[in-house]
Design an enzyme around this catalytic site. Structure first.
Site, PDB file in Angstrom:
ATOM      1  N   HIS A  78      53.788  19.447 -49.119  1.00  0.00           N
ATOM      2  CA  HIS A  78      53.728  19.994 -50.481  1.00  0.00           C
ATOM      3  C   HIS A  78      52.899  19.110 -51.419  1.00  0.00           C
ATOM      4  O   HIS A  78      52.583  19.529 -52.536  1.00  0.00           O
ATOM      5  CB  HIS A  78      55.137  20.137 -51.068  1.00  0.00           C
ATOM      6  N   ASP A 103      62.957  23.550 -40.817  1.00  0.00           N
ATOM      7  CA  ASP A 103      63.853  24.251 -41.735  1.00  0.00           C
ATOM      8  C   ASP A 103      63.804  25.767 -41.599  1.00  0.00           C
ATOM      9  O   ASP A 103      64.469  26.478 -42.361  1.00  0.00           O
ATOM     10  CB  ASP A 103      63.596  23.817 -43.188  1.00  0.00           C
TER      11      ASP A 103
HETATM   12 ZN    ZN Z   1      60.282  22.857 -45.788  1.00  0.00          ZN
END
Ligand code: ZN
Length: 370
Positions: free
Chosen positions: A142, A267
């Protein structure tokens, strides 16, 4: 297979404080509790790899700290220097979005994470190992050039990619990001760069909620070199493998990279608290097989898999171990959690999922880079 493996104890010392995405505050009814991204999840993955004996089949690679110069190949000086400054403060700082705290000395661990990515990717490119997995922490996908976010400080994948391009003469690199959240930082850094194909398969509008759409495809000379595969919540084994085989593998074959880097968030796992997908350890092993098969055809099998997110301390270890066993070509570990969810609906490809993925194929196939 000679499979490289990176871990360092300091990755388990990354301090995010308590309180998850909402810091503990009794006035708000928020009790202290370990942060979602508590480093124990990654440490438990490493310890399963060690205790299970898988580690005996791997080649340990020591990480080093990425230099400031290496970080500055993908990040603005303002970002790197701010992290450095806040890391010197008694209570540390934040990667950039207010939800990504780190403790004092965090700069050193973040550099060691980026440097672990460099060490593994370098070993794969130089042929010291055939492929490899780096359980690095903090994650990176990110992190944009100008600020960190989503628990990510420096973009480990991007730093490692630039390193092998600049220092080892690698040309075309493909990044396959199967973290359940959009690889927005990696996409931004390579947005106008045709030498790096960024592919992200993620839960649609999970995080960040305003990026990762099919229409995002790069710009300028990089037009066509970003590919997004947003999946509906509730996608499981069948949907993931179908999307991989219909969209991602053909794009990789068209691009013909010299190296494939996987940004491996775990995830999308069925027990993860920060997403709503249904992947199991078998899903991650099968996706790894798909990547290895295409890598065998286009780039001599050169695959480096770098840890990103993953927030189930129970399940992340089994998903990561399944990937590593597949890379090394050894027997998969028994996954006791498969019995917990066996028989649930959602593992097979559902008709609406097939329709959505077919639509992504229709919208993207004409612009696969060649
Ligand atoms: Zn993630």
């Amino acid at each position: 297979m000679n499979t490289g493996y990176v871990w360092h104890e300091l990755y388990g010392w990354w301090d995010m404080g308590s309180g998850g995405l909402a810091p503990a505050d009794p006035r708000m009814g928020l009790q202290p509790l370990a942060h979602w991204a508590h480093p124990d999840t990654k440490r438990r993955l490493h310890e399963l790899v060690a205790v299970s004996g898988i580690i005996e089949s791997l080649t340990r690679i020591s990480p080093r700290k990425a230099t400031e110069e290496e970080l500055l190949r993908v990040h603005l000086p303002e970002h790197v220097h701010r992290i450095q400054r806040e890391s010197d403060a008694p209570k540390g700082g934040d990667a950039g979005d207010g939800n990504s705290p780190f403790g004092a000395g965090g700069y050193e661990i973040a550099r060691l994470s980026a440097g672990g990515a460099i060490a593994l990717v370098e070993a794969v490119v130089q042929g010291k190992v055939d492929n490899g997995y780096a359980v690095i922490n903090p994650p990176g996908h990110h992190a944009r050039s100008d600020h960190g976010m989503g628990f990510c400080v420096f973009n480990n994948v991007a730093v490692a990619t630039r390193h092998v391009q600049r220092e080892l003469g690698v040309g075309r690199v493909a990044v396959v990001d199967w973290d359940v959240h959009h690889g927005n930082g990696t996409q931004q850094i390579f947005w106008e760069d045709p030498s790096v194909l960024t592919i992200s398969i993620h839960q649609e509008r999970c995080f960040p909620t305003d990026s990762g759409f099919v229409e995002e495809s790069g710009a300028g000379r990089g037009e066509g070199f970003a590919l997004n595969v947003p999946l509906a919540p509730g996608s499981g084994h069948g949907a993931y493998l179908y999307a991989m085989s219909q969209v991602i593998v053909p794009a990789l074959r068209a691009f013909k990279p010299e190296l494939i880097i996987v940004a491996s968030g775990l995830d999308a796992g069925i027990h993860d608290p920060l997403a709503r997908q249904l992947a199991t350890s078998e899903t991650f092993a099968a996706m790894t097989r798909q990547i290895l098969d295409v890598a065998g055809d286009v780039c001599g099998g050169k695959v480096a898999i770098l840890q990103e997110g993953g927030y189930s301390p129970h399940y992340v270890p089994f998903c990561g171990a399944a990937i590593i066993a597949e890379l090394a070509g050894i027997e998969p570990l028994f996954d006791p959690y498969l019995a917990v969810t066996a028989g649930s609906r959602g593992f097979d490809l559902e008709p609406h999922q097939r329709r959505e993925i077919d639509q992504i194929v229709d919208e993207t196939r004409s612009r696969y880079p060649g």
